[in-house]
Design a protein around this motif. Structure first.
Motif, PDB file in Angstrom:
ATOM      1  N   MET A   1       0.822  -1.208   0.000  1.00 21.19           N
ATOM      2  CA  MET A   1       0.000   0.000   0.000  1.00 21.19           C
ATOM      3  C   MET A   1       0.860   1.264   0.000  1.00 21.19           C
ATOM      4  O   MET A   1       0.524   2.268  -0.618  1.00 21.19           O
ATOM      5  CB  MET A   1      -0.927  -0.015   1.216  1.00 21.19           C
ATOM      6  CG  MET A   1      -1.917   1.134   1.250  1.00 21.19           C
ATOM      7  SD  MET A   1      -3.037   1.166  -0.164  1.00 21.19           S
ATOM      8  CE  MET A   1      -4.151  -0.180   0.221  1.00 21.19           C
ATOM      9  N   ILE A   2       1.997   1.213   0.703  1.00 22.31           N
ATOM     10  CA  ILE A   2       2.960   2.328   0.713  1.00 22.31           C
ATOM     11  C   ILE A   2       4.324   1.770   0.335  1.00 22.31           C
ATOM     12  O   ILE A   2       4.783   0.796   0.936  1.00 22.31           O
ATOM     13  CB  ILE A   2       3.045   2.987   2.107  1.00 22.31           C
ATOM     14  CG1 ILE A   2       1.683   3.502   2.562  1.00 22.31           C
ATOM     15  CG2 ILE A   2       4.068   4.126   2.105  1.00 22.31           C
ATOM     16  CD1 ILE A   2       1.658   3.986   4.011  1.00 22.31           C
ATOM     17  N   LYS A   3       4.952   2.381  -0.647  1.00 24.68           N
ATOM     18  CA  LYS A   3       6.271   1.930  -1.060  1.00 24.68           C
ATOM     19  C   LYS A   3       7.141   3.121  -1.429  1.00 24.68           C
ATOM     20  O   LYS A   3       6.709   4.002  -2.174  1.00 24.68           O
ATOM     21  CB  LYS A   3       6.168   0.975  -2.258  1.00 24.68           C
ATOM     22  CG  LYS A   3       7.516   0.414  -2.699  1.00 24.68           C
ATOM     23  CD  LYS A   3       7.369  -0.591  -3.829  1.00 24.68           C
ATOM     24  CE  LYS A   3       8.714  -1.170  -4.235  1.00 24.68           C
ATOM     25  NZ  LYS A   3       8.591  -2.182  -5.320  1.00 24.68           N
ATOM     26  N   THR A   4       8.358   3.157  -0.891  1.00 26.27           N
ATOM     27  CA  THR A   4       9.310   4.192  -1.259  1.00 26.27           C
ATOM     28  C   THR A   4      10.567   3.538  -1.818  1.00 26.27           C
ATOM     29  O   THR A   4      10.968   2.455  -1.370  1.00 26.27           O
ATOM     30  CB  THR A   4       9.698   5.076  -0.047  1.00 26.27           C
ATOM     31  OG1 THR A   4      10.517   4.317   0.862  1.00 26.27           O
ATOM     32  CG2 THR A   4       8.473   5.584   0.686  1.00 26.27           C
ATOM     33  N   VAL A   5      11.173   4.188  -2.797  1.00 28.43           N
ATOM     34  CA  VAL A   5      12.408   3.700  -3.403  1.00 28.43           C
ATOM     35  C   VAL A   5      13.424   4.833  -3.406  1.00 28.43           C
ATOM     36  O   VAL A   5      13.250   5.842  -4.099  1.00 28.43           O
ATOM     37  CB  VAL A   5      12.172   3.196  -4.845  1.00 28.43           C
ATOM     38  CG1 VAL A   5      13.487   2.709  -5.454  1.00 28.43           C
ATOM     39  CG2 VAL A   5      11.131   2.093  -4.867  1.00 28.43           C
ATOM     40  N   ASN A   6      14.454   4.691  -2.588  1.00 20.45           N
ATOM     41  CA  ASN A   6      15.534   5.686  -2.481  1.00 20.45           C
ATOM     42  C   ASN A   6      14.994   7.103  -2.276  1.00 20.45           C
ATOM     43  O   ASN A   6      15.497   8.063  -2.876  1.00 20.45           O
ATOM     44  CB  ASN A   6      16.438   5.636  -3.715  1.00 20.45           C
ATOM     45  CG  ASN A   6      17.148   4.305  -3.857  1.00 20.45           C
ATOM     46  OD1 ASN A   6      17.484   3.669  -2.867  1.00 20.45           O
ATOM     47  ND2 ASN A   6      17.365   3.867  -5.083  1.00 20.45           N
ATOM     48  N   LEU A   7      13.975   7.224  -1.446  1.00 26.13           N
ATOM     49  CA  LEU A   7      13.362   8.524  -1.187  1.00 26.13           C
ATOM     50  C   LEU A   7      14.332   9.406  -0.394  1.00 26.13           C
ATOM     51  O   LEU A   7      14.835   8.999   0.654  1.00 26.13           O
ATOM     52  CB  LEU A   7      12.059   8.339  -0.410  1.00 26.13           C
ATOM     53  CG  LEU A   7      11.145   9.561  -0.321  1.00 26.13           C
ATOM     54  CD1 LEU A   7      10.608   9.938  -1.702  1.00 26.13           C
ATOM     55  CD2 LEU A   7       9.978   9.277   0.631  1.00 26.13           C
ATOM     56  N   ARG A   8      14.542  10.612  -0.897  1.00 28.81           N
ATOM     57  CA  ARG A   8      15.571  11.479  -0.311  1.00 28.81           C
ATOM     58  C   ARG A   8      15.085  12.930  -0.258  1.00 28.81           C
ATOM     59  O   ARG A   8      14.418  13.402  -1.181  1.00 28.81           O
ATOM     60  CB  ARG A   8      16.855  11.398  -1.156  1.00 28.81           C
ATOM     61  CG  ARG A   8      18.065  12.146  -0.589  1.00 28.81           C
ATOM     62  CD  ARG A   8      19.266  11.953  -1.510  1.00 28.81           C
ATOM     63  NE  ARG A   8      20.485  12.571  -0.985  1.00 28.81           N
ATOM     64  CZ  ARG A   8      21.339  11.957  -0.172  1.00 28.81           C
ATOM     65  NH1 ARG A   8      21.109  10.710   0.202  1.00 28.81           N
ATOM     66  NH2 ARG A   8      22.431  12.581   0.258  1.00 28.81           N
TER      67      ARG A   8
END
Length: 308
Positions: A1-8
Motif C-alpha cells: 500500500m505504501i512503497k518508497t524507493v531511495n526517497l531522499r
C-alpha cells in the motif's frame, strides 16, 4: 500500500531523509520510530504530497506521489503533530467544512459526519463549539476530520502527543478500530510504549536513515538473537538453570530471584520440550511464557543517539 524507493530530501547541506526504502502492506499499522529530528515528519510530508522529494520515488496504492498527487490526496488522510482547529465554529460545522473541501456531495455530508463522530465517540459534542473541547477531544476531532472522506491510508504524526493517560488509551483503542476496518496506518512517535500495543510492523529511523523495518517479532528475534522466555519457579532455580543450559534451543539463561530469562531460538514444540524437561527434573514451575516484545530494548540496541 505504501512503497518508497531511495526517497531522499535535502535542505541545503542537510540530508533530512537519506535514500529511504520502505514497504507497508495493506491493513498494516506501521510504527515509525525515531528521536526528534530523525526525519519522521519530513518523510510523512513527502508521502502526503506536502514536500517534493529531492530524489527517489514513492507510491501510495500504486499511484506515484510525484506525478499524480491529485489522485493520491483523495485516498489518504493526514493528521499532523500540530493541527489547527477553528474555535468559533461548532464541531459539526468544522467537519462539514472539510467534507466540502473533499467534495463530498452536500446531501451525503450529514450522514458522513455522524459516522465519524460515532467512530471517535464525539456524537454528544456535535453541537458544541470547538473551543469548549478538551485537548483529547480536539485530538479525536482532528482524527474525525482526517477520516471524513473515508481514506484508505492514514498518516498520523505523533497522535498522542501531549495527551493525558486516559486520552492516550482512547486514541490507541480508536486506532485498533481503524485497523479492524481495513485501514492502512503509518503512525509516528518517539514514545515507544504507545506503539507496542497496536503496531504489527515497525521501522526505526535515525539521522534520516532507516535502520531496521519489518514485523515486530521478527525484528526482536534478529536484534536479540531469538525470542525471550520468562520462567518463574517456586524453588529449584539452580536446577532449572542447569537443565536449560544443556538444551540446544537455549542460547543463554539468566536467573534472578526465582525468575529465569532464556534466549530461545527454537520452535513452539521446543518450548513444550523445555517445560517438560523442567517438570521431569522436579522443578516447580509457576509460570512459563514468551516475553512480550519490548520496543524500547530494540530501539536502544539499534540506534546510536544521533540526530541530524
Amino acid at each position: 500500500m505504501i512503497k518508497t524507493v531511495n526517497l531522499r530530501k535535502e535542505f541545503g547541506p542537510l540530508v533530512a531523509v537519506d535514500d529511504l526504502n520502505l514497504e507497508i502492506g495493506e491493513g498494516d499499522i506501521f510504527g515509525f520510530i525515531g528521536p526528534n529530528g530523525a526525519g519522521k515528519t519530513t518523510t510523512i510530508k513527502m508521502l502526503v504530497t506536502l514536500l517534493r522529494p529531492t530524489s527517489g520515488t514513492a507510491c501510495i496504492d500504486g499511484i506515484e506521489i510525484g506525478k499524480d498527487f491529485r489522485e493520491v490526496r483523495p485516498i489518504i488522510g493526514f493528521m499532523p503533530d500540530f493541527f489547527g482547529v477553528y474555535d468559533d465554529v461548532k464541531v459539526w460545522e468544522y467537519l462539514d467544512f472539510f467534507a466540502a473541501a473533499y467534495r463530498i456531495p452536500k446531501d451525503d455530508r450529514a450522514g458522513r459526519i455522524d459516522e465519524v463522530l460515532e467512530l471517535t465517540s464525539l456524537t454528544v459534542k456535535k453541537d458544541a463549539f470547538v473551543e469548549e473541547l478538551s485537548r483529547g477531544m480536539k485530538q479525536r476531532l482532528c482524527l474525525a476530520k482526517t477520516m471524513i472522506h473515508d481514506p484508505k491510508v492514514l498518516f498520523l504524526d505523533e497522535p498522542a502527543s501531549g495527551l493525558d493517560p486516559r486520552a492516550r488509551v482512547e486514541i490507541k483503542e480508536l486506532l485498533k478500530k481503524l485497523r479492524a476496518m481495513g485501514k492502512t496506518i503509518l503512525v509516528s512517535s518517539h514514545i515507544l510504549p504507545e506503539l507496542a500495543d497496536f503496531c504489527n510492523t515497525v521501522g526505526i529511523i535515525e539521522k534520516g536513515r532507516l535502520i531496521v523495518a519489518g514485523d515486530v517479532r521478527k525484528i526482536m528475534e534478529e536484534v536479540s538473537g531469538g525470542k525471550v522466555i520468562e520462567i518463574r519457579v517456586m524453588d529449584g532455580a539452580k536446577k532449572a538453570h542447569e537443565v536449560m543450559a544443556g538444551l540446544a534451543c537455549v542460547k543463554d539463561v539468566k536467573a534472578l530471584d526465582g525468575v529465569l530469562r532464556a534466549q530461545f531460538v527454537g520452535t513452539l514444540e521446543d518450548q513444550s520440550s523445555i517445560l517438560a524437561s523442567l517438570v521431569t527434573a522436579g522443578v516447580k514451575v509457576l509460570s512459563f511464557a514468551e516475553e512480550a516484545t519490548d520496543l524500547e530494548d530494540i530501539f536502544m540496541k539499534v540506534t546510536k543517539g544521533i540526530v541530524s
